[in-house]
Motif scaffolding. Structure first.
Motif, PDB file in Angstrom:
ATOM      1  N   CYS A  16     -24.723-153.351  57.918  1.00 15.14           N
ATOM      2  CA  CYS A  16     -25.923-153.418  58.745  1.00 15.14           C
ATOM      3  C   CYS A  16     -27.044-154.150  58.018  1.00 15.14           C
ATOM      4  O   CYS A  16     -26.948-154.433  56.829  1.00 15.14           O
ATOM      5  N   ASN A  17     -28.124-154.433  58.752  1.00 11.74           N
ATOM      6  CA  ASN A  17     -29.293-155.127  58.215  1.00 11.74           C
ATOM      7  C   ASN A  17     -30.437-154.149  58.040  1.00 11.74           C
ATOM      8  O   ASN A  17     -30.545-153.163  58.757  1.00 11.74           O
ATOM      9  N   ALA A  18     -31.328-154.459  57.080  1.00 10.04           N
ATOM     10  CA  ALA A  18     -32.490-153.612  56.832  1.00 10.04           C
ATOM     11  C   ALA A  18     -33.697-154.053  57.648  1.00 10.04           C
ATOM     12  O   ALA A  18     -34.674-153.328  57.752  1.00 10.04           O
ATOM     13  N   SER A  19     -33.633-155.244  58.235  1.00  7.05           N
ATOM     14  CA  SER A  19     -34.772-155.782  58.972  1.00  7.05           C
ATOM     15  C   SER A  19     -34.282-156.526  60.212  1.00  7.05           C
ATOM     16  O   SER A  19     -33.212-157.135  60.206  1.00  7.05           O
ATOM     17  N   ALA A  20     -35.098-156.503  61.267  1.00  4.06           N
ATOM     18  CA  ALA A  20     -34.779-157.239  62.487  1.00  4.06           C
ATOM     19  C   ALA A  20     -35.229-158.694  62.395  1.00  4.06           C
ATOM     20  O   ALA A  20     -34.931-159.490  63.274  1.00  4.06           O
ATOM     21  N   ASP A  21     -35.921-159.053  61.321  1.00  9.11           N
ATOM     22  CA  ASP A  21     -36.379-160.425  61.122  1.00  9.11           C
ATOM     23  C   ASP A  21     -35.175-161.359  61.025  1.00  9.11           C
ATOM     24  O   ASP A  21     -34.262-161.133  60.233  1.00  9.11           O
ATOM     25  N   GLU A  22     -35.136-162.396  61.862  1.00 10.19           N
ATOM     26  CA  GLU A  22     -33.981-163.293  61.938  1.00 10.19           C
ATOM     27  C   GLU A  22     -33.600-163.884  60.588  1.00 10.19           C
ATOM     28  O   GLU A  22     -32.430-164.044  60.281  1.00 10.19           O
ATOM     29  N   GLU A  23     -34.580-164.233  59.757  1.00 10.83           N
ATOM     30  CA  GLU A  23     -34.279-164.846  58.464  1.00 10.83           C
ATOM     31  C   GLU A  23     -33.602-163.883  57.497  1.00 10.83           C
ATOM     32  O   GLU A  23     -32.908-164.304  56.581  1.00 10.83           O
ATOM     33  N   SER A  24     -33.814-162.590  57.681  1.00 11.08           N
ATOM     34  CA  SER A  24     -33.242-161.621  56.738  1.00 11.08           C
ATOM     35  C   SER A  24     -31.953-160.978  57.249  1.00 11.08           C
ATOM     36  O   SER A  24     -31.364-160.158  56.568  1.00 11.08           O
ATOM     37  N   ARG A  25     -31.507-161.354  58.435  1.00 13.52           N
ATOM     38  CA  ARG A  25     -30.248-160.813  58.958  1.00 13.52           C
ATOM     39  C   ARG A  25     -29.084-161.489  58.246  1.00 13.52           C
ATOM     40  O   ARG A  25     -28.910-162.695  58.334  1.00 13.52           O
ATOM     41  N   VAL A  26     -28.302-160.715  57.553  1.00 21.38           N
ATOM     42  CA  VAL A  26     -27.146-161.273  56.842  1.00 21.38           C
ATOM     43  C   VAL A  26     -25.835-160.640  57.299  1.00 21.38           C
ATOM     44  O   VAL A  26     -24.775-161.181  57.036  1.00 21.38           O
ATOM     45  N   ASN A  27     -25.909-159.513  57.970  1.00 21.91           N
ATOM     46  CA  ASN A  27     -24.701-158.792  58.372  1.00 21.91           C
ATOM     47  C   ASN A  27     -24.577-158.734  59.890  1.00 21.91           C
ATOM     48  O   ASN A  27     -25.345-158.047  60.550  1.00 21.91           O
ATOM     49  N   THR A  28     -23.625-159.456  60.398  1.00 22.00           N
ATOM     50  CA  THR A  28     -23.319-159.416  61.819  1.00 22.00           C
ATOM     51  C   THR A  28     -21.834-159.137  61.962  1.00 22.00           C
ATOM     52  O   THR A  28     -21.008-159.792  61.328  1.00 22.00           O
ATOM     53  N   LEU A  29     -21.516-158.155  62.774  1.00 21.01           N
ATOM     54  CA  LEU A  29     -20.129-157.789  63.013  1.00 21.01           C
ATOM     55  C   LEU A  29     -19.569-158.645  64.140  1.00 21.01           C
ATOM     56  O   LEU A  29     -20.165-158.742  65.210  1.00 21.01           O
ATOM     57  N   HIS A  30     -18.452-159.305  63.875  1.00 22.36           N
ATOM     58  CA  HIS A  30     -17.735-160.076  64.892  1.00 22.36           C
ATOM     59  C   HIS A  30     -16.346-159.463  65.041  1.00 22.36           C
ATOM     60  O   HIS A  30     -15.638-159.298  64.049  1.00 22.36           O
ATOM     61  N   ILE A  31     -15.985-159.138  66.265  1.00 24.79           N
ATOM     62  CA  ILE A  31     -14.648-158.630  66.560  1.00 24.79           C
ATOM     63  C   ILE A  31     -14.086-159.454  67.709  1.00 24.79           C
ATOM     64  O   ILE A  31     -14.681-159.508  68.785  1.00 24.79           O
ATOM     65  N   THR A  32     -12.959-160.098  67.471  1.00 25.35           N
ATOM     66  CA  THR A  32     -12.293-160.872  68.502  1.00 25.35           C
ATOM     67  C   THR A  32     -10.989-160.174  68.836  1.00 25.35           C
ATOM     68  O   THR A  32     -10.175-159.918  67.949  1.00 25.35           O
TER      69      THR A  32
END
Length: 184
Positions: free
Chosen positions: A109-125
């Motif tokens: 998960c991310n610690a901030s909603a700021d777009e520049e600080s988002r590093v963790n995104t879950l992708h499931i296909t």
């Protein structure tokens, strides 16, 4: 190292040496294939996240999907939690006595909603391939485990994907979102 018959994706055995180049080559094949499907079929609307106020939960509901009409389903979950704490990655099943939650990994998960600080995104296909009775198979990134996973559940009994924690000090925060894209 063995490869899948149709797409020549790597299938590692315990004694194989896993190389970044092999993993990246597989990801490029999948990316190109999805881009081709996207051009031909278009993709569905993103579906907003359902945030629960009990503990830390983020759900992506799949119960409305008609699996027997779909070839690919792609879920994107971008969770913002207290201090970026991870959530348990779970799936829920439909059962006659209520829904059952089964943990199968950890969602970063991310610690901030700021777009520049988002590093963790879950992708499931997921690849139902028009058969709702087959086992749920998915390619996962942004979680542990990452890679190809087959769950012990059929698509017709698959209710949702959830990131959850029962600890009250961890909360899913505003700015979290979830999207589902489908291809026929």
């Amino acid at each position: 190292m063995q490869q899948t018959e149709q797409f020549k994706l790597n299938q590692w055995q315990k004694d194989d040496r896993i190389l970044m180049e092999d993993f990246n080559a597989d990801n490029l094949k999948i990316e190109n294939a999805l881009a081709d499907v996207d051009k031909r079929a278009g993709h569905g609307e993103g579906i907003p996240v359902d945030l629960s106020s009990r503990g830390a939960h983020i759900f992506t509901h799949c119960n409305f999907l008609q699996w027997n009409t779909l070839s690919i389903v792609h879920l994107i979950i971008n969770a913002v939690t207290t201090n970026g704490q991870p959530l348990d990655l779970c799936y829920r099943t439909r059962a006659s006595n209520g829904n059952k939650s089964v943990k199968f990994g950890t969602m970063y998960c991310n610690a901030s909603a700021d777009e520049e600080s988002r590093v963790n995104t879950l992708h499931i296909t997921m690849f139902p391939m028009f058969d709702e009775r087959s086992k749920v198979s998915m390619l996962i990134s942004g979680a542990d485990p990452s890679g190809f996973v087959i769950l012990d559940i059929s698509y017709k009994d698959f209710y949702n994907i959830a990131g959850e924690r029962s600890v009250s000090t961890i909360q899913v925060l505003p700015g979290s979102y979830s999207r589902i894209y489908t291809w026929k």
